[in-house]
Scaffold this active site. Structure first.
Site, PDB file in Angstrom:
ATOM      1  N   HIS A  87       0.783  -1.216  -0.007  1.00 58.35           N
ATOM      2  CA  HIS A  87      -0.122   0.027  -0.071  1.00 58.35           C
ATOM      3  C   HIS A  87       0.810   1.102   0.023  1.00 58.35           C
ATOM      4  O   HIS A  87       2.137   1.188  -0.017  1.00 58.35           O
ATOM      5  CB  HIS A  87      -1.051   0.081   1.100  1.00 58.35           C
ATOM      6  CG  HIS A  87      -0.345  -0.167   2.530  1.00 58.35           C
ATOM      7  ND1 HIS A  87       0.453   1.099   2.859  1.00 58.35           N
ATOM      8  CD2 HIS A  87      -0.780  -0.888   3.638  1.00 58.35           C
ATOM      9  CE1 HIS A  87       0.893   0.584   4.214  1.00 58.35           C
ATOM     10  NE2 HIS A  87      -0.058  -0.384   4.560  1.00 58.35           N
ATOM     11  N   HIS A  92       3.726   1.359   2.501  1.00 59.11           N
ATOM     12  CA  HIS A  92       4.911   0.852   2.050  1.00 59.11           C
ATOM     13  C   HIS A  92       5.675   1.384   0.897  1.00 59.11           C
ATOM     14  O   HIS A  92       6.790   1.701   1.007  1.00 59.11           O
ATOM     15  CB  HIS A  92       4.551  -0.605   1.628  1.00 59.11           C
ATOM     16  CG  HIS A  92       3.857  -1.225   2.583  1.00 59.11           C
ATOM     17  ND1 HIS A  92       2.712  -2.108   2.153  1.00 59.11           N
ATOM     18  CD2 HIS A  92       3.911  -1.648   3.864  1.00 59.11           C
ATOM     19  CE1 HIS A  92       2.294  -2.772   3.195  1.00 59.11           C
ATOM     20  NE2 HIS A  92       2.954  -2.535   4.310  1.00 59.11           N
ATOM     21  N   CYS A 106       0.696  -7.987  21.710  1.00 58.00           N
ATOM     22  CA  CYS A 106      -0.190  -7.683  20.472  1.00 58.00           C
ATOM     23  C   CYS A 106       0.528  -8.446  19.357  1.00 58.00           C
ATOM     24  O   CYS A 106       1.650  -8.165  18.936  1.00 58.00           O
ATOM     25  CB  CYS A 106       0.015  -6.175  20.305  1.00 58.00           C
ATOM     26  SG  CYS A 106      -0.599  -5.733  18.833  1.00 58.00           S
ATOM     27  N   CYS A 141       1.680  -6.258  16.311  1.00 56.09           N
ATOM     28  CA  CYS A 141       2.762  -5.482  16.715  1.00 56.09           C
ATOM     29  C   CYS A 141       3.985  -6.702  16.776  1.00 56.09           C
ATOM     30  O   CYS A 141       5.167  -6.231  16.507  1.00 56.09           O
ATOM     31  CB  CYS A 141       3.057  -4.592  17.844  1.00 56.09           C
ATOM     32  SG  CYS A 141       1.904  -3.240  17.938  1.00 56.09           S
ATOM     33  N   CYS A 159      -4.082  -2.665  23.004  1.00 57.03           N
ATOM     34  CA  CYS A 159      -2.649  -2.263  22.206  1.00 57.03           C
ATOM     35  C   CYS A 159      -2.698  -0.698  21.922  1.00 57.03           C
ATOM     36  O   CYS A 159      -3.737  -0.207  21.211  1.00 57.03           O
ATOM     37  CB  CYS A 159      -2.545  -2.999  21.099  1.00 57.03           C
ATOM     38  SG  CYS A 159      -0.973  -2.331  19.967  1.00 57.03           S
ATOM     39  N   HIS A 179      -2.674  -0.662  17.949  1.00 54.99           N
ATOM     40  CA  HIS A 179      -3.503  -1.113  16.989  1.00 54.99           C
ATOM     41  C   HIS A 179      -4.988  -1.028  17.715  1.00 54.99           C
ATOM     42  O   HIS A 179      -6.028  -1.372  17.095  1.00 54.99           O
ATOM     43  CB  HIS A 179      -3.479  -2.527  16.772  1.00 54.99           C
ATOM     44  CG  HIS A 179      -2.121  -2.743  15.621  1.00 54.99           C
ATOM     45  ND1 HIS A 179      -0.884  -2.858  16.400  1.00 54.99           N
ATOM     46  CD2 HIS A 179      -1.929  -2.774  14.463  1.00 54.99           C
ATOM     47  CE1 HIS A 179      -0.145  -2.977  15.269  1.00 54.99           C
ATOM     48  NE2 HIS A 179      -0.565  -2.878  14.120  1.00 54.99           N
ATOM     49  N   LYS A 219      -2.835   6.422  10.602  1.00 53.54           N
ATOM     50  CA  LYS A 219      -1.858   5.751   9.703  1.00 53.54           C
ATOM     51  C   LYS A 219      -2.672   4.771   8.861  1.00 53.54           C
ATOM     52  O   LYS A 219      -3.650   4.015   9.453  1.00 53.54           O
ATOM     53  CB  LYS A 219      -1.201   5.015  10.638  1.00 53.54           C
ATOM     54  CG  LYS A 219       0.170   4.148  10.093  1.00 53.54           C
ATOM     55  CD  LYS A 219       0.736   3.347  10.914  1.00 53.54           C
ATOM     56  CE  LYS A 219       1.853   2.584  10.226  1.00 53.54           C
ATOM     57  NZ  LYS A 219       2.362   1.375  10.786  1.00 53.54           N
ATOM     58  N   LYS A 239      -3.655  -1.985   6.973  1.00 51.52           N
ATOM     59  CA  LYS A 239      -4.748  -2.903   6.621  1.00 51.52           C
ATOM     60  C   LYS A 239      -5.829  -2.794   8.007  1.00 51.52           C
ATOM     61  O   LYS A 239      -7.055  -3.057   7.517  1.00 51.52           O
ATOM     62  CB  LYS A 239      -3.988  -4.524   6.653  1.00 51.52           C
ATOM     63  CG  LYS A 239      -4.739  -5.211   5.809  1.00 51.52           C
ATOM     64  CD  LYS A 239      -4.504  -6.634   5.563  1.00 51.52           C
ATOM     65  CE  LYS A 239      -5.227  -7.685   5.369  1.00 51.52           C
ATOM     66  NZ  LYS A 239      -4.921  -8.997   5.491  1.00 51.52           N
TER      67      LYS A 239
HETATM   68  N1  MSP Z   1       8.142  -6.236   9.172  1.00 53.36           N
HETATM   69  C1  MSP Z   1       8.273  -5.156   9.807  1.00 53.36           C
HETATM   70  C2  MSP Z   1       9.623  -4.515   9.461  1.00 53.36           C
HETATM   71  C3  MSP Z   1      10.850  -5.149   9.809  1.00 53.36           C
HETATM   72  S1  MSP Z   1      12.090  -4.577   9.266  1.00 53.36           S
HETATM   73  C4  MSP Z   1      13.232  -5.400   9.836  1.00 53.36           C
HETATM   74  C5  MSP Z   1       7.258  -4.113   9.560  1.00 53.36           C
HETATM   75  N2  MSP Z   1       6.397  -4.331   8.419  1.00 53.36           N
HETATM   76  S2  MSP Z   1       5.202  -3.364   8.018  1.00 53.36           S
HETATM   77  O1  MSP Z   1       4.997  -3.857   6.710  1.00 53.36           O
HETATM   78  O2  MSP Z   1       4.234  -3.507   8.806  1.00 53.36           O
HETATM   79  O3  MSP Z   1       5.550  -2.098   7.794  1.00 53.36           O
HETATM   80  C6  MSP Z   1       7.005  -1.603   7.500  1.00 53.36           C
HETATM   81  C7  MSP Z   1       6.944  -0.131   7.384  1.00 53.36           C
HETATM   82  O4  MSP Z   1       6.339   0.238   6.446  1.00 53.36           O
HETATM   83  C8  MSP Z   1       6.913   0.573   8.411  1.00 53.36           C
HETATM   84  O5  MSP Z   1       7.539   0.463   9.631  1.00 53.36           O
HETATM   85  C9  MSP Z   1       6.845   1.856   7.883  1.00 53.36           C
HETATM   86  O6  MSP Z   1       8.118   2.331   7.553  1.00 53.36           O
HETATM   87  C10 MSP Z   1       6.260   1.866   6.506  1.00 53.36           C
HETATM   88  N3  MSP Z   1       4.860   1.930   6.503  1.00 53.36           N
HETATM   89  C11 MSP Z   1       3.526   1.276   6.942  1.00 53.36           C
HETATM   90  N4  MSP Z   1       2.526   2.131   6.893  1.00 53.36           N
HETATM   91  C12 MSP Z   1       3.142   3.352   6.623  1.00 53.36           C
HETATM   92  C13 MSP Z   1       2.205   4.597   6.634  1.00 53.36           C
HETATM   93  N5  MSP Z   1       0.756   4.681   6.597  1.00 53.36           N
HETATM   94  N6  MSP Z   1       2.978   5.789   6.007  1.00 53.36           N
HETATM   95  C14 MSP Z   1       4.386   5.290   6.084  1.00 53.36           C
HETATM   96  N7  MSP Z   1       4.991   4.381   6.374  1.00 53.36           N
HETATM   97  C15 MSP Z   1       4.478   3.314   6.783  1.00 53.36           C
HETATM   98  O7  MSP Z   1       6.768  -3.405  10.114  1.00 53.36           O
END
Ligand code: MSP
Length: 501
Positions: free
Chosen positions: A18, A21, A126, A129, A144, A147, A295, A298
């Site tokens: 999304h 990411h 959680c 997390c 949490c 979340h 934020k 999902k």
């Molecule tokens: N798998 C772990 C990270 C492990 S790194 C060794 C994780 N994954 S995640 O898919 O949930 O999210 C990864 C990262 O994506 C978040 O920490 C953040 O950097 C980025 N983002 C996810 N959603 C976001 C937003 N809405 N806005 C900006 N970045 C965000 O955490």
């Protein structure tokens, strides 16, 4: 030649890619592309995080074995990055053998150092997390804090990493490396976490089988964060029995979101210290892209899919928006109006207009052949300052400021044309001088903007009559005023960024 190694977080495969990411991944890509322009040898890494309870549960819900489930989602990330013109050099999945080897090596080193010990854990967990919380960290009703969902009671015999032993060493490291975490206010957040006291964290689970077994006690699998963080070393060959990982390690920047500061800026350096591995050189911490103040996630149901936005503003329009619209480090607010507004203002009007207008006048007044710039142009001094400013801003990992600097050259070139009004002049030396200067400004803008707009930059490069790849240009030798030699055909083509109404 110097090397530049940058990473994104590896993304959980329980969700499809999304905007959140895409945001971090685009920033890392643009930064890496900038370093390629500097002449650095670059390794840009991204990948997927595939172990742990969260993924196991998502796979169960889909009626699939976890690996089969991950095999379905991981390629969606790889495809999305390809569509967004992300030039990652590697894509690591935590289910790969190279990753497993690295995790086992790192665990064993910390265990041998005496920093991993067996203990019993009782507490709240959680799953979203993949993190334990203490009672006082929870919201009312035992929810949490991230979340806002109920946490689970957990009691388990776990191995613990003795994080509490590292407080002084971590503080000392950040004291002696004050610029390691950017932007500065995010560094203060990390320091605050350390100063508020460090609790040992559990690094293993027995209640779960979807993970990497501990080398000395295979009844336990590694905790997903210990597992995930190690990807950064795994990708460069750590754990393969050689020291080859040191060709790339220490990493220059871990690009991360503010939500994972604790894991990256506290846990990870402590793990590395314990294992006798050098610490990262830098961490670049971004904020969140918010949708209606929340934020995007999902679990919040407010997911914006990047590829839908690409259909509206194109790949480069989308890349530009996320890079320019939010000060990296701060939260940004995503909105459709914001996206289209910025596209129309900065891309359709400023850059697009400059390119179109220059090509039109060259066609009408210079026979379609681009003239050379003059050495003493009023634009020359501005351009030199813009190159320096853009460089400084990328160096600070401030893409929004870097693009602002680059765009100031577009503004300067547009006002230069408005002042001289070459479209009103008769063909001849005077018009040639003005257009040569404008073409040279555009050539520089094309190079400087290419990390943000790789596809469009190449198209524009060719329209200016330049040959080869804009990505082969080098900041320094190729960004001195006067590089546009002239005498080449300039073409107008379709609008680079058609206005969206
Ligand atoms: N798998 C772990 C990270 C492990 S790194 C060794 C994780 N994954 S995640 O898919 O949930 O999210 C990864 C990262 O994506 C978040 O920490 C953040 O950097 C980025 N983002 C996810 N959603 C976001 C937003 N809405 N806005 C900006 N970045 C965000 O955490």
């Amino acid at each position: 030649m110097s090397r530049f190694y940058a990473t994104t977080p590896i993304y959980y495969v329980n969700a499809e890619p999304h905007l959140g990411h895409a945001y971090t991944t685009i920033v890392g890509d643009a930064l890496s592309r900038w370093h390629r322009l500097l002449g650095d040898e670059v390794l840009y890494l991204t990948g997927t995080d595939e172990h742990g309870l969260k993924i196991q549960q998502a796979a169960d819900a889909a009626g699939l074995a976890p690996k089969d489930f991950a095999d379905q989602i991981a390629p969606k990330f790889a495809d999305a990055w390809q569509r967004l013109d992300i030039a990652n050099d590697d894509f690591i999945r935590t289910t790969e053998e190279r990753h497993r080897a690295a995790v086992r090596e790192l665990l064993q080193r910390c265990y041998d150092a005496g920093d991993i010990e067996l203990d019993t854990y009782r507490g709240k967990y959680c799953v979203a997390c993949e993190e334990y919380f203490t009672e006082d960290e929870l919201l009312e009703g035992s929810l949490c804090p991230v979340h806002k969902r109920p946490v689970d009671d957990f009691e388990e015999e776990n191995y613990f990493f003795r994080l509490s032993r590292f407080e002084d060493r971590l503080l000392e490291h950040y004291r002696t490396h004050p610029n390691a975490i950017v932007p500065e206010f995010r560094a203060n957040e990390a320091l605050g976490l350390i100063r508020s006291g460090l609790r040992d964290f559990s690094v293993s689970r027995t209640s779960l089988s979807w993970g990497i077994p501990l080398p000395w006690d295979p009844a336990h699998v590694a905790y997903v964060w210990f597992d995930a963080l190690t990807n950064y070393l795994a990708a460069v060959g750590f754990g393969d029995g050689t020291d080859r990982y040191q060709d790339w390690w220490p990493v220059n920047y871990h690009l991360i979101g503010k939500d994972i500061i604790r894991h990256h800026c506290v846990y990870w350096p402590a793990m590395l210290m314990s294992a006798g591995v050098e610490l990262p050189r830098g961490w670049a911490v971004g904020g969140w892209l918010l949708v209606d103040g929340e934020k995007m996630a999902k679990s919040s149901g407010n997911v914006v899919t990047p590829l839908d936005l690409v259909d509206i503003v194109g790949v480069d329009g989308f890349r530009y928006y996320v890079l320019a619209d939010t000060a990296y480090g701060n939260d940004g607010d995503f909105s459709y109006d914001g996206l289209v507004g910025r596209y129309n203002a900065d891309l359709a009007n400023n850059l697009g207009n400059l390119a179109a207008r220059v090509a039109t006048v060259v066609a009408k007044k210079c026979g379609g052949v681009g003239p050379a710039p003059s050495a003493d142009s009023a634009l020359a001094e501005i351009a030199t300052a813009v190159v320096a400013d853009t460089t400084r801003r990328w160096d600070e990992v401030a893409p929004h400021r870097a693009l602002e600097a680059t765009w100031s050259l577009i503004h300067a070139a547009n006002s230069y044309l408005e002042t001289h009004e070459p479209w009103k002049m008769e063909p001849g030396a005077a018009v040639d001088a003005v257009m040569g200067d404008a073409l040279e400004a555009l050539r520089l803008v094309t190079i400087l903007a290419s990390p943000a707009l790789p596809g469009t930059a190449q198209v524009l490069w060719e329209r200016l009559g330049m040959t080869g790849a804009v990505t082969d240009q080098r900041i320094g030798p190729d960004t001195e005023w006067g590089g546009y030699l002239g005498g080449v055909n300039v073409t107008k083509g379709d609008p680079l960024f058609p206005r969206i109404t």
